[in-house]
Motif scaffolding. Structure first.
Motif, short mmCIF file in Angstrom:
data_model
loop_
_atom_site.label_atom_id
_atom_site.label_comp_id
_atom_site.label_asym_id
_atom_site.label_seq_id
_atom_site.Cartn_x
_atom_site.Cartn_y
_atom_site.Cartn_z
N ARG A 84 -5.73 5.02 2.15
CA ARG A 84 -5.71 3.70 1.51
C ARG A 84 -6.92 3.51 0.60
NH1 ARG A 84 -4.77 -0.85 5.99
NH2 ARG A 84 -6.45 0.35 6.90
N LEU A 85 -8.07 4.08 0.98
CA LEU A 85 -9.27 3.98 0.15
C LEU A 85 -9.20 4.91 -1.05
CD1 LEU A 85 -12.04 3.92 2.93
CD2 LEU A 85 -11.38 2.01 1.47
N ARG A 133 -10.25 11.68 -7.05
CA ARG A 133 -9.37 11.49 -5.90
C ARG A 133 -9.19 12.78 -5.14
NH1 ARG A 133 -5.81 8.26 -9.04
NH2 ARG A 133 -4.40 10.03 -9.26
N LYS A 138 2.16 1.79 -3.44
CA LYS A 138 1.09 2.32 -4.30
C LYS A 138 0.82 3.79 -3.95
CE LYS A 138 -3.69 1.56 -5.76
NZ LYS A 138 -3.36 1.64 -7.20
N HIS A 155 -17.99 3.96 -3.10
CA HIS A 155 -18.67 2.84 -3.74
C HIS A 155 -19.99 3.25 -4.41
CE1 HIS A 155 -16.41 -0.34 -1.13
NE2 HIS A 155 -15.66 0.21 -2.06
N THR A 195 0.92 6.75 -6.61
CA THR A 195 -0.28 7.55 -6.87
C THR A 195 0.02 9.04 -6.76
OG1 THR A 195 -1.65 5.76 -5.96
CG2 THR A 195 -2.70 7.91 -6.22
N ASN A 208 0.83 -1.21 0.00
CA ASN A 208 0.00 0.00 0.00
C ASN A 208 0.86 1.26 0.00
OD1 ASN A 208 -2.61 -1.09 -0.05
ND2 ASN A 208 -2.61 -1.45 2.15
N MET A 240 -6.66 6.37 -2.61
CA MET A 240 -5.64 6.17 -3.64
C MET A 240 -6.03 5.09 -4.65
SD MET A 240 -2.59 4.25 -1.54
CE MET A 240 -2.77 2.59 -0.86
N ARG A 241 -7.08 4.33 -4.35
CA ARG A 241 -7.56 3.31 -5.28
C ARG A 241 -8.59 3.85 -6.27
NH1 ARG A 241 -5.51 0.60 -1.11
NH2 ARG A 241 -4.55 -1.42 -1.58
N ASP A 293 -9.53 5.66 -9.49
CA ASP A 293 -8.77 5.82 -10.73
C ASP A 293 -8.72 7.26 -11.23
OD1 ASP A 293 -8.17 3.11 -10.85
OD2 ASP A 293 -10.01 2.63 -11.96
N GLU A 299 -15.94 5.19 2.51
CA GLU A 299 -16.03 3.97 1.71
C GLU A 299 -17.39 3.88 1.02
OE1 GLU A 299 -14.86 -0.72 2.20
OE2 GLU A 299 -15.65 0.34 3.94
#
Length: 343
Positions: free
Chosen positions: A118-119, A129, A95, A151, A99, A92, A121-122, A124, A147
């Motif tokens: 952590r959430l 972001r 990554k 989602h 990022t 992580n 940076m995922r 895209d 989260e």
């Protein structure tokens, strides 16, 4: 004796003030300490990620070499510093640096805990972001709220247009904020616990929203405060009841919400248009901006949307609501069906 009593009361009052002030100082110091510790930790993780990437770039076979580095590093650090340096967490960190490969891009990250980063940076989309970083920090979202918002494609569901971005909304005056940037389509109301359309009616939906008002306010977005349910508005000859009324302190206007557990009709649009005109005439205060109306419906009829005042109105909006958390494919389909908004 009387003077002594008055003096004693004055001293007690002063003491109470001192206690309050000192408590405030300590609470602020504690908050700043936590923030400083968090910022330092996140920065150290970014530096670790940077160092891992630099080492990987020296290897002939980067992928294999990189995995060996992370595994060895995890073994060494875990024995000395604990579980925070597991193989997964070091990946992580790698990554995280990839990022945000420069310190300028990393700056926003330092305002949030590692669990939030952590959430984010995922995600895209770089614009999304950045928006999530700012909103999570400003609105103090919990990890669970963040989260859920990621989602449910919270960012993409804003009715944004051109350069009008919620990213900058708070830093601009209300005269330059497009109200569309405060409206979503669709709204995701998974917390109501109701079956999909057409298996529920408006009254249970309204009851469920009232029972979950805190979550509903979070879904509505920035600046909303609840005013009243079944708001009565009357003239000399007639009276009407608006399902839900809110006030948005950023837009400085009332927001009327009419719930339609069915397909949108032109009568619904006409009714909301009347509600807005009446509210502006009878309830709008000095300094308030024009009232906004949201028709929250189970299904939208695009013909009604295209050939009614909804087409170019900046006061009336129609948004579909989903009483469940949709899949990524479903929410993407909903977004693709949304008509393009031109400046």
């Amino acid at each position: 004796m009387k003077e002594m009593k008055i003096q004693t009361l004055a001293n007690l009052h002063t003491t109470a003030d001192i206690v309050h002030d000192v408590r405030s100082i300590l609470e602020e110091a504690r908050r700043l300490s936590v923030r400083a510790v968090n910022s330092t930790m996140v920065f150290s993780y970014w530096l670790i990620g940077k160092r891992i990437v630099q080492e990987e770039q020296q290897g002939a076979e980067r992928a294999t070499y990189g995995e060996q580095i992370v595994k060895r590093l995890s073994h060494e650090l875990t024995s000395e510093f604990g579980e925070g340096f597991s193989y997964a967490n070091l990946k992580n960190m790698r990554k995280f640096y990839k990022t945000y490969p420069d310190e300028k891009g990393y700056t926003l990250c330092s305002q949030l805990p590692w669990s939030h980063n952590r959430l984010i940076m995922r995600v895209d989309d770089p614009s999304a972001r950045e928006w999530y970083l700012r909103e999570a920090a400003e609105q103090q979202w919990t990890v669970r709220q963040l989260e859920r918002n990621i989602h449910s494609f919270y960012y993409q569901r804003q009715l944004e247009t051109g350069e009008t971005k919620m990213l900058h909304a708070c830093s601009q005056s209300t005269t330059t904020i497009d109200t569309r940037s405060f409206i979503k389509d669709p709204y995701v109301l998974e917390f109501v616990g109701l079956p999909p359309y057409p298996e529920h009616r408006e009254k249970p939906l309204e009851d469920a929203l009232m029972d979950n008002m805190q979550q509903f306010l979070l879904e509505l977005g920035k600046g909303f405060s609840f005013v009243k349910r079944q708001y009565r508005i009357a003239t000399e000859t007639s009276e009407f009841y608006i399902d839900l009324v809110f006030y948005n302190y950023i837009l400085k206007c009332f927001v009327l919400v009419d719930l339609k557990a069915d397909k949108l009709t032109h009568q619904d649009v006409g009714q909301m248009d009347m509600y807005i005109r009446m509210f502006d005439d009878l309830k709008r205060g000095e300094g308030d901006n024009p009232t906004i109306g949201i028709l929250m419906c189970a299904e939208k009829d695009e013909t009604v949307v295209k050939y009614s005042v909804l087409e170019d109105s900046r006061q009336i909006f129609a948004s579909k609501y989903l009483p469940y958390l949709p899949s990524e494919e479903e929410i993407r389909r909903e977004l693709e069906q949304r008509p393009m908004i031109e400046e």
